[in-house]
Motif scaffolding. Structure first.
Motif, PDB file in Angstrom:
ATOM      1  N   ALA A 181       8.673  35.533  35.479  1.00 10.14           N
ATOM      2  CA  ALA A 181      10.042  35.644  34.977  1.00 10.14           C
ATOM      3  C   ALA A 181      10.457  37.104  34.899  1.00 10.14           C
ATOM      4  CB  ALA A 181      10.155  34.991  33.606  1.00 10.14           C
ATOM      5  N   ILE A 182      11.720  37.361  35.238  1.00  8.13           N
ATOM      6  CA  ILE A 182      12.262  38.703  35.116  1.00  8.13           C
ATOM      7  C   ILE A 182      12.528  38.985  33.636  1.00  8.13           C
ATOM      8  CG2 ILE A 182      14.224  40.198  35.685  1.00  8.13           C
ATOM      9  CD1 ILE A 182      14.500  38.658  38.276  1.00  8.13           C
ATOM     10  N   PRO A 183      12.025  40.107  33.099  1.00  8.57           N
ATOM     11  CA  PRO A 183      12.242  40.397  31.678  1.00  8.57           C
ATOM     12  C   PRO A 183      13.732  40.456  31.351  1.00  8.57           C
ATOM     13  CG  PRO A 183      10.624  41.899  32.634  1.00  8.57           C
ATOM     14  CD  PRO A 183      11.225  41.141  33.771  1.00  8.57           C
ATOM     15  N   HIS A 184      14.056  40.066  30.136  1.00  7.05           N
ATOM     16  CA  HIS A 184      15.443  40.053  29.689  1.00  7.05           C
ATOM     17  C   HIS A 184      15.619  41.095  28.594  1.00  7.05           C
ATOM     18  CE1 HIS A 184      19.389  38.584  28.558  1.00  7.05           C
ATOM     19  NE2 HIS A 184      18.994  38.479  27.304  1.00  7.05           N
ATOM     20  N   VAL A 185      16.743  41.787  28.617  1.00  4.51           N
ATOM     21  CA  VAL A 185      17.011  42.797  27.594  1.00  4.51           C
ATOM     22  C   VAL A 185      17.808  42.170  26.450  1.00  4.51           C
ATOM     23  CG1 VAL A 185      19.099  43.590  28.791  1.00  4.51           C
ATOM     24  CG2 VAL A 185      17.965  45.085  27.137  1.00  4.51           C
ATOM     25  N   ASP A 186      17.403  42.480  25.221  1.00  2.00           N
ATOM     26  CA  ASP A 186      18.098  42.003  24.033  1.00  2.00           C
ATOM     27  C   ASP A 186      18.483  43.225  23.204  1.00  2.00           C
ATOM     28  OD1 ASP A 186      19.093  40.831  21.772  1.00  2.00           O
ATOM     29  OD2 ASP A 186      17.292  39.699  21.275  1.00  2.00           O
ATOM     30  N   PHE A 187      19.785  43.476  23.079  1.00  2.00           N
ATOM     31  CA  PHE A 187      20.240  44.658  22.356  1.00  2.00           C
ATOM     32  C   PHE A 187      20.278  44.444  20.838  1.00  2.00           C
ATOM     33  CE2 PHE A 187      22.287  45.298  26.586  1.00  2.00           C
ATOM     34  CZ  PHE A 187      21.594  46.443  26.933  1.00  2.00           C
ATOM     35  N   GLU A 188      20.051  43.217  20.368  1.00  2.00           N
ATOM     36  CA  GLU A 188      19.934  42.917  18.944  1.00  2.00           C
ATOM     37  C   GLU A 188      21.131  43.427  18.148  1.00  2.00           C
ATOM     38  OE1 GLU A 188      16.166  44.292  17.547  1.00  2.00           O
ATOM     39  OE2 GLU A 188      15.045  43.315  19.150  1.00  2.00           O
ATOM     40  N   LEU A 189      22.324  43.028  18.583  1.00  2.09           N
ATOM     41  CA  LEU A 189      23.552  43.447  17.911  1.00  2.09           C
ATOM     42  C   LEU A 189      24.299  42.277  17.285  1.00  2.09           C
ATOM     43  CD1 LEU A 189      24.909  45.950  20.601  1.00  2.09           C
ATOM     44  CD2 LEU A 189      23.637  46.490  18.514  1.00  2.09           C
ATOM     45  N   ASP A 190      23.700  41.082  17.318  1.00  7.66           N
ATOM     46  CA  ASP A 190      24.424  39.889  16.873  1.00  7.66           C
ATOM     47  C   ASP A 190      24.841  39.955  15.413  1.00  7.66           C
ATOM     48  OD1 ASP A 190      24.138  38.898  19.378  1.00  7.66           O
ATOM     49  OD2 ASP A 190      22.467  37.551  18.901  1.00  7.66           O
ATOM     50  N   ASP A 191      24.052  40.583  14.559  1.00 11.48           N
ATOM     51  CA  ASP A 191      24.350  40.608  13.129  1.00 11.48           C
ATOM     52  C   ASP A 191      25.121  41.853  12.703  1.00 11.48           C
ATOM     53  OD1 ASP A 191      23.000  38.206  12.799  1.00 11.48           O
ATOM     54  OD2 ASP A 191      21.079  39.215  12.479  1.00 11.48           O
ATOM     55  N   LEU A 192      25.555  42.643  13.676  1.00 12.36           N
ATOM     56  CA  LEU A 192      26.276  43.878  13.359  1.00 12.36           C
ATOM     57  C   LEU A 192      27.739  43.747  13.732  1.00 12.36           C
ATOM     58  CD1 LEU A 192      23.695  46.528  14.614  1.00 12.36           C
ATOM     59  CD2 LEU A 192      23.969  45.605  12.315  1.00 12.36           C
ATOM     60  N   ASP A 193      28.580  44.323  12.909  1.00  6.06           N
ATOM     61  CA  ASP A 193      30.010  44.354  13.180  1.00  6.06           C
ATOM     62  C   ASP A 193      30.397  45.760  13.632  1.00  6.06           C
ATOM     63  OD1 ASP A 193      30.403  41.701  12.309  1.00  6.06           O
ATOM     64  OD2 ASP A 193      30.363  42.389  10.223  1.00  6.06           O
ATOM     65  N   ALA A 194      31.474  45.844  14.350  1.00  4.24           N
ATOM     66  CA  ALA A 194      32.022  47.136  14.749  1.00  4.24           C
ATOM     67  C   ALA A 194      33.482  46.921  15.090  1.00  4.24           C
ATOM     68  CB  ALA A 194      31.264  47.712  15.952  1.00  4.24           C
ATOM     69  N   ASP A 195      34.220  48.020  15.175  1.00  2.68           N
ATOM     70  CA  ASP A 195      35.618  47.847  15.527  1.00  2.68           C
ATOM     71  C   ASP A 195      35.722  47.340  16.963  1.00  2.68           C
ATOM     72  OD1 ASP A 195      36.104  50.269  17.442  1.00  2.68           O
ATOM     73  OD2 ASP A 195      35.074  51.127  15.708  1.00  2.68           O
ATOM     74  N   GLU A 196      36.850  46.727  17.259  1.00  8.15           N
ATOM     75  CA  GLU A 196      37.033  46.071  18.559  1.00  8.15           C
ATOM     76  C   GLU A 196      36.919  47.055  19.709  1.00  8.15           C
ATOM     77  OE1 GLU A 196      40.313  43.256  20.877  1.00  8.15           O
ATOM     78  OE2 GLU A 196      40.708  43.985  18.851  1.00  8.15           O
ATOM     79  N   GLU A 197      37.402  48.272  19.524  1.00  7.47           N
ATOM     80  CA  GLU A 197      37.350  49.262  20.596  1.00  7.47           C
ATOM     81  C   GLU A 197      35.915  49.613  20.957  1.00  7.47           C
ATOM     82  OE1 GLU A 197      38.976  53.778  21.579  1.00  7.47           O
ATOM     83  OE2 GLU A 197      39.750  52.673  19.846  1.00  7.47           O
ATOM     84  N   ARG A 198      35.050  49.736  19.929  1.00 13.09           N
ATOM     85  CA  ARG A 198      33.658  50.072  20.201  1.00 13.09           C
ATOM     86  C   ARG A 198      32.946  48.935  20.929  1.00 13.09           C
ATOM     87  NH1 ARG A 198      30.355  52.532  15.381  1.00 13.09           N
ATOM     88  NH2 ARG A 198      31.843  54.180  15.859  1.00 13.09           N
ATOM     89  N   TYR A 199      33.203  47.701  20.499  1.00 17.78           N
ATOM     90  CA  TYR A 199      32.607  46.564  21.192  1.00 17.78           C
ATOM     91  C   TYR A 199      33.054  46.512  22.650  1.00 17.78           C
ATOM     92  CZ  TYR A 199      30.013  43.846  17.728  1.00 17.78           C
ATOM     93  OH  TYR A 199      29.060  43.403  16.843  1.00 17.78           O
ATOM     94  N   LEU A 200      34.335  46.758  22.880  1.00 21.63           N
ATOM     95  CA  LEU A 200      34.847  46.722  24.250  1.00 21.63           C
ATOM     96  C   LEU A 200      34.230  47.841  25.083  1.00 21.63           C
ATOM     97  CD1 LEU A 200      38.619  45.896  23.683  1.00 21.63           C
ATOM     98  CD2 LEU A 200      36.872  44.425  24.709  1.00 21.63           C
ATOM     99  N   ASP A 201      34.064  49.009  24.469  1.00 24.58           N
ATOM    100  CA  ASP A 201      33.463  50.132  25.178  1.00 24.58           C
ATOM    101  C   ASP A 201      32.021  49.811  25.561  1.00 24.58           C
ATOM    102  OD1 ASP A 201      33.580  52.745  26.257  1.00 24.58           O
ATOM    103  OD2 ASP A 201      32.580  53.563  24.486  1.00 24.58           O
ATOM    104  N   PHE A 202      31.264  49.230  24.619  1.00 25.99           N
ATOM    105  CA  PHE A 202      29.879  48.847  24.908  1.00 25.99           C
ATOM    106  C   PHE A 202      29.828  47.768  25.985  1.00 25.99           C
ATOM    107  CE2 PHE A 202      26.003  46.357  24.060  1.00 25.99           C
ATOM    108  CZ  PHE A 202      25.058  47.357  24.200  1.00 25.99           C
ATOM    109  N   TYR A 203      30.741  46.829  25.908  1.00 29.23           N
ATOM    110  CA  TYR A 203      30.768  45.767  26.912  1.00 29.23           C
ATOM    111  C   TYR A 203      31.064  46.335  28.294  1.00 29.23           C
ATOM    112  CZ  TYR A 203      32.129  41.641  29.523  1.00 29.23           C
ATOM    113  OH  TYR A 203      32.217  40.674  30.483  1.00 29.23           O
ATOM    114  N   ARG A 204      32.067  47.206  28.382  1.00 28.84           N
ATOM    115  CA  ARG A 204      32.452  47.748  29.685  1.00 28.84           C
ATOM    116  C   ARG A 204      31.356  48.610  30.306  1.00 28.84           C
ATOM    117  NH1 ARG A 204      37.700  48.576  27.116  1.00 28.84           N
ATOM    118  NH2 ARG A 204      36.940  50.650  26.530  1.00 28.84           N
TER     119      ARG A 204
END
Length: 246
Positions: A13-36
């Motif tokens: 299996a190809i290893p999968h990366v988990d950034f472990e951010l599910d329980d953290l909140d951030a402003d929408e702009e930061r989330y969008l920046d990380f996503y992009r």
């Protein structure tokens, strides 16, 4: 050959990366920046190395999606900083052409040098001690040079990465360096070599010649009088290359 009664081997299996951010909140702009910049291709990111130190995480990732863009760097360095009290996070990221350059980028952002070793089962291993030595130097002294140009070719007949770097030390006698990684697809190993140049134009021309199969040997590096520092990664920009038709 397997006999009719033998089960087929299970593909690794190809290893999968988990950034472990599910329980953290951030402003929408930061989330969008990380996503992009990072998570948009999360299912295409293969962790080559990772280190977690409390709220900090450091990743060297191979971006399989980058192969769609000719010449694009295929390695992504990511530094995550979590604030568990405020339940927020911040991040830095940098696309880089070589894993050793990503390791260097992370080391100079607080990752322990010995904690971000590459997984030996991922990617072609070094072919010789010269390659291992240059990679160690890249990781340790990567802030001494600025990257100005790179081109990654994953042509199966000529898998090569060329990188042009500029010395931040004004005393350097070879102010521009070219680092070249070549993959031998028959032995599935890679070599890494460096050469020194007096001008950005000469370095860029050598890279262009290498990508078209016309380059001569790399000229030797002339180190600064104070010490022989290797090529690496830094923050300042270097001269941009001429446009390529590739």
């Amino acid at each position: 050959m397997l006999s009719p009664t033998e089960p087929a081997p299970t593909p690794k299996a190809i290893p999968h990366v988990d950034f472990e951010l599910d329980d953290l909140d951030a402003d929408e702009e930061r989330y969008l920046d990380f996503y992009r910049k990072v998570a948009v291709h999360e299912d295409m990111l293969v962790p080559l190395a990772a280190h977690h130190d409390g709220p900090n995480s450091y990743y060297v990732l191979f971006d399989r999606a980058a192969t769609w863009g000719p010449g694009m760097p295929q390695v992504l360095a990511v530094h995550l900083q979590r604030d568990y009290e405020k339940r927020t996070f911040s991040f830095e990221q940098a696309p880089l052409p070589l894993p050793a350059m990503a390791q260097s980028w992370l080391v100079h952002r607080g990752c322990p040098h010995d904690a971000i070793s590459l997984g030996p089962e991922l990617g072609p291993p070094p072919a010789d001690e010269a390659t291992r030595a240059l990679e160690r130097r890249l990781v340790g002294d990567g802030d001494r040079y600025a990257m100005g140009y790179s081109y990654t070719s994953d042509d199966p007949d000529d898998m090569v990465i060329v990188v042009v770097l500029r010395a931040l030390d004004e005393q350097a006698l070879s102010p521009f360096r070219v680092v070249v990684e070549e993959v031998d697809t028959e032995t599935w190993t890679h070599t890494l070599r460096e050469g020194g140049f007096d001008t950005a134009g000469e370095a860029l021309q050598w890279c262009d010649d290498r990508l078209t199969g016309e380059a001569g040997p790399l000229p030797p590096v002339r180190p600064a009088a104070t010490a022989g520092h290797p090529a690496g990664v830094a923050k300042a920009p270097a001269p941009r290359p001429p446009g390529r038709s590739r």
